[in-house]
Design a protein around this motif. Structure first.
Motif, mmCIF file in Angstrom:
data_model
loop_
_atom_site.group_PDB
_atom_site.id
_atom_site.type_symbol
_atom_site.label_atom_id
_atom_site.label_comp_id
_atom_site.label_asym_id
_atom_site.label_seq_id
_atom_site.Cartn_x
_atom_site.Cartn_y
_atom_site.Cartn_z
ATOM 1 N N PRO A 124 -10.520 4.554 2.297
ATOM 2 C CA PRO A 124 -9.778 4.090 3.506
ATOM 3 C C PRO A 124 -8.862 2.811 2.826
ATOM 4 N N ARG A 125 -9.238 1.931 1.840
ATOM 5 C CA ARG A 125 -8.594 1.015 1.314
ATOM 6 C C ARG A 125 -7.092 1.584 0.621
ATOM 7 N N SER A 126 -7.351 2.559 -0.114
ATOM 8 C CA SER A 126 -6.397 3.184 -0.865
ATOM 9 C C SER A 126 -5.471 3.649 0.332
ATOM 10 N N ARG A 127 -5.893 4.459 1.131
ATOM 11 C CA ARG A 127 -5.008 4.987 2.198
ATOM 12 C C ARG A 127 -4.254 3.817 3.017
ATOM 13 N N ARG A 128 -5.165 2.679 3.553
ATOM 14 C CA ARG A 128 -4.222 1.849 4.220
ATOM 15 C C ARG A 128 -3.175 1.014 3.311
ATOM 16 N N THR A 129 -3.293 0.794 2.124
ATOM 17 C CA THR A 129 -2.475 0.331 0.846
ATOM 18 C C THR A 129 -1.215 1.018 0.844
ATOM 19 N N LEU A 131 -0.349 3.708 2.948
ATOM 20 C CA LEU A 131 0.589 3.774 3.982
ATOM 21 C C LEU A 131 1.584 2.634 4.279
ATOM 22 N N LEU A 132 1.026 1.332 4.005
ATOM 23 C CA LEU A 132 1.570 0.235 4.139
ATOM 24 C C LEU A 132 3.110 0.102 3.423
ATOM 25 N N THR A 142 1.909 -6.584 1.770
ATOM 26 C CA THR A 142 0.811 -5.608 1.790
ATOM 27 C C THR A 142 -0.456 -6.210 1.115
ATOM 28 N N LEU A 145 -1.696 -8.822 3.811
ATOM 29 C CA LEU A 145 -2.712 -7.781 4.853
ATOM 30 C C LEU A 145 -3.761 -7.203 4.402
ATOM 31 N N CYS A 146 -3.924 -6.787 3.085
ATOM 32 C CA CYS A 146 -5.291 -6.191 2.649
ATOM 33 C C CYS A 146 -6.119 -7.330 1.997
ATOM 34 N N ARG A 156 -4.034 0.222 -6.370
ATOM 35 C CA ARG A 156 -4.286 1.096 -5.234
ATOM 36 C C ARG A 156 -3.288 2.228 -4.724
#
Length: 174
Positions: A124-129, A131-132, A142, A145-146, A156
């Motif tokens: 999840p952390r890698s995916r969010r980073t 995608l941002l 980013t 936000l993270c 990431r």
């Protein structure tokens, strides 16, 4: 003799232009050579100049130098054509469309589906980073936000890209 003199005096400047243009063709060709390098473009420019001069011969004034008038027409014709060419896109050679091939849209749909699934399997952390950053958010924003450092964001994103590459292959290869 007197009748012929009256005919010359009464002759309209437009009629004089028609007869005198032919004598100016060598000078027009030399001037066109200064404007363009291509022989065919040069001949086209001379022809277009003569056509425009004949069409507007009624506007020629008897006290005007014919050569100067023709050169002005040629220069304006050249400038107009140059501006028109700058606005037009460069054409493609004949048959280029026959040589181009496009991958089937189904293939792209499959690749997009594979990518979507592979992104879903990222942590999840890698995916969010990832995608941002992919959406164009800067690394600084980013990180904000993270709730992490910029170096962590870069790590990431790099790891996420590597995981996607390992799973579905390099971008651009099918």
């Amino acid at each position: 003799m007197e009748g012929s003199m009256d005919a010359l005096v009464c002759e309209h400047p437009a009629q004089m232009v028609h007869g005198a243009i032919e004598a100016q063709l060598p000078a027009l060709r030399r001037f066109a050579q200064r404007l363009t390098c291509s022989l065919s473009d040069r001949e086209d420019l001379v022809q277009e100049t003569v056509m425009r001069a004949l069409r507007s011969s009624r506007q020629f004034h008897a006290n005007t130098q014919l050569r100067s008038w023709l050169f002005t027409i040629m220069r304006n014709t050249f400038n107009t054509e140059y501006r028109r060419r700058c606005r037009e896109p460069v054409g493609l050679d004949d048959g280029v469309f026959e040589r181009l091939s496009i991958s089937a849209p189904q293939e792209w749909a499959v690749r997009r589906s594979e990518l979507r699934c592979a992104i879903g399997r990222l942590p999840p952390r890698s995916r969010r980073t990832l995608l941002l950053v992919a959406m164009g958010v800067s690394y600084i924003d980013t990180a904000r936000l993270c709730g992490c450092e910029i170096g962590t964001v870069k790590s990431r994103v790099n790891r996420a890209r590597k995981m996607l590459e390992d799973e579905i292959g390099r971008p651009g290869t099918l």
